[in-house]
Design an enzyme around this catalytic site. Sequence first.
Site, short mmCIF file in Angstrom:
data_model
loop_
_atom_site.label_atom_id
_atom_site.label_comp_id
_atom_site.label_asym_id
_atom_site.label_seq_id
_atom_site.Cartn_x
_atom_site.Cartn_y
_atom_site.Cartn_z
N ASN A 9 84.21 140.50 95.38
CA ASN A 9 84.27 139.66 96.59
C ASN A 9 85.20 138.50 96.26
O ASN A 9 84.83 137.59 95.53
CB ASN A 9 82.85 139.18 96.92
CG ASN A 9 82.84 138.18 98.05
OD1 ASN A 9 83.84 137.99 98.75
ND2 ASN A 9 81.70 137.53 98.25
N TRP A 10 86.40 138.54 96.81
CA TRP A 10 87.41 137.53 96.43
C TRP A 10 87.26 136.22 97.17
O TRP A 10 88.00 135.27 96.90
CB TRP A 10 88.83 138.11 96.64
CG TRP A 10 89.16 139.21 95.70
CD1 TRP A 10 88.44 139.61 94.60
CD2 TRP A 10 90.31 140.06 95.73
NE1 TRP A 10 89.05 140.65 93.96
CE2 TRP A 10 90.22 140.94 94.65
CE3 TRP A 10 91.41 140.16 96.58
CZ2 TRP A 10 91.18 141.92 94.37
CZ3 TRP A 10 92.37 141.13 96.32
CH2 TRP A 10 92.26 142.00 95.23
N LYS A 11 86.37 136.18 98.14
CA LYS A 11 86.12 134.94 98.89
C LYS A 11 87.45 134.35 99.39
O LYS A 11 88.33 135.10 99.82
CB LYS A 11 85.32 133.96 98.03
CG LYS A 11 84.06 134.64 97.46
CD LYS A 11 83.07 133.71 96.84
CE LYS A 11 81.86 134.49 96.39
NZ LYS A 11 80.78 133.68 95.84
N HIS A 95 76.71 137.44 103.92
CA HIS A 95 76.79 136.77 102.62
C HIS A 95 76.17 135.38 102.73
O HIS A 95 76.28 134.73 103.78
CB HIS A 95 78.26 136.67 102.18
CG HIS A 95 78.38 136.20 100.76
ND1 HIS A 95 78.26 134.87 100.41
CD2 HIS A 95 78.56 136.89 99.61
CE1 HIS A 95 78.38 134.77 99.09
NE2 HIS A 95 78.56 135.98 98.59
N GLU A 97 77.02 132.60 101.71
CA GLU A 97 77.96 131.53 102.07
C GLU A 97 78.21 131.49 103.58
O GLU A 97 78.45 130.44 104.15
CB GLU A 97 79.26 131.68 101.26
CG GLU A 97 79.03 131.22 99.82
CD GLU A 97 79.92 131.88 98.78
OE1 GLU A 97 80.92 132.51 99.14
OE2 GLU A 97 79.58 131.76 97.58
N GLU A 167 71.44 139.20 96.41
CA GLU A 167 72.13 138.07 95.79
C GLU A 167 71.26 136.82 95.88
O GLU A 167 71.27 136.13 96.91
CB GLU A 167 73.47 137.81 96.49
CG GLU A 167 74.41 138.99 96.44
CD GLU A 167 75.86 138.55 96.57
OE1 GLU A 167 76.67 138.93 95.72
OE2 GLU A 167 76.19 137.80 97.51
N GLY A 173 77.70 131.81 91.82
CA GLY A 173 78.69 130.82 91.42
C GLY A 173 78.13 129.71 90.53
O GLY A 173 78.78 128.70 90.30
N SER A 213 76.70 135.61 89.66
CA SER A 213 77.17 135.34 88.30
C SER A 213 77.20 136.58 87.39
O SER A 213 76.91 136.50 86.20
CB SER A 213 76.34 134.23 87.65
OG SER A 213 76.50 133.02 88.38
N GLY A 235 83.36 135.33 91.23
CA GLY A 235 84.26 134.72 90.26
C GLY A 235 84.88 135.68 89.25
O GLY A 235 86.11 135.67 89.03
P1 PGA Z 1 79.63 135.06 91.83
O1 PGA Z 1 79.56 135.43 93.39
O2 PGA Z 1 79.79 136.35 91.08
O3 PGA Z 1 80.80 134.14 91.69
O4 PGA Z 1 78.32 134.39 91.50
C1 PGA Z 1 78.89 136.57 93.85
C2 PGA Z 1 78.95 136.67 95.34
O5 PGA Z 1 78.90 135.62 95.99
O6 PGA Z 1 79.08 137.76 95.94
#
Ligand code: PGA
Length: 252
Positions: A9-11, A95, A97, A167, A173, A213, A235
């Site tokens: 997931n490149w956000k 997600h 976020e 998640e 993150g 993470s 990340g």
């Molecule tokens: P992260 O993000 O690996 O940076 O913790 C995971 C995600 O939000 O899908």
Amino acid sequence: MRIPVIAGNWKMYKTIAEAVDFIEKIKPVAAKADHCEVVVAPPFTALAAAAHAAKGSKVAVAAQDLHSDKEGAHTGDVSPVMLRDAGCTHVIIGHSERRHDHAETDEQVNRKLKAALAAGLTPIVCVGEMLEERESGRTEEVLRTQFEGGFAGLTPSDFSRIMIAYEPVWAIGTGRTATPEMAAESHRVLRELARKKFGEKEASAVRILYGGSVKPENVGGLMAQEEIDGALVGGASLKVDSFTALVNYPRA
Ligand code: PGA
């Protein structure tokens, strides 16, 4: 037999050129990875170019969100039909976020999920508890609420076309990964909810990815859990070396 999925997931990272360069480099890695499916989720601006670069390869391209309508007066939104047009096969929905930055509700997740299915996209639906919910012993209750709301009105056949990503919000993150046992426990809760709502066959077939993470150093321990069918990685999915190591996670 659930085929594992490693999804990046490149956000809000990568230009079009960076996305295409990454896909070109990861294509031969994915081609050799018979043990898993490989998905990357670039930002909207890079989707069409990324899908073009990935065409005919084992790399599937996902969007990070979608609107539930086919078209309309929705400034800034992107429809399921447009995602198909751009070459996407998958889409991340709900997600944390988006739930937090855009106040997305389980009801919206449900509408987006149905729209994605209607457009022939494979939804990757995210669920997970916040730190205070875990600390007050409410993880299971939160997962149940998100599951019931997010998957309302689906038939077993609809459900068989989706993937779930567990998640825990406190692990995203933050560098704080859930232990493989903690993650597997939540995956068991989700699979049990799936069994009650959709039946044994669908529950044992649904792929449940862990996210939060995940990195090359901890992916092996997570993937060794019978209940964990893949990883949704933020990340550590941004660099080719690191994503390559994730795709080639240690296997027994
Ligand atoms: P992260 O993000 O690996 O940076 O913790 C995971 C995600 O939000 O899908």
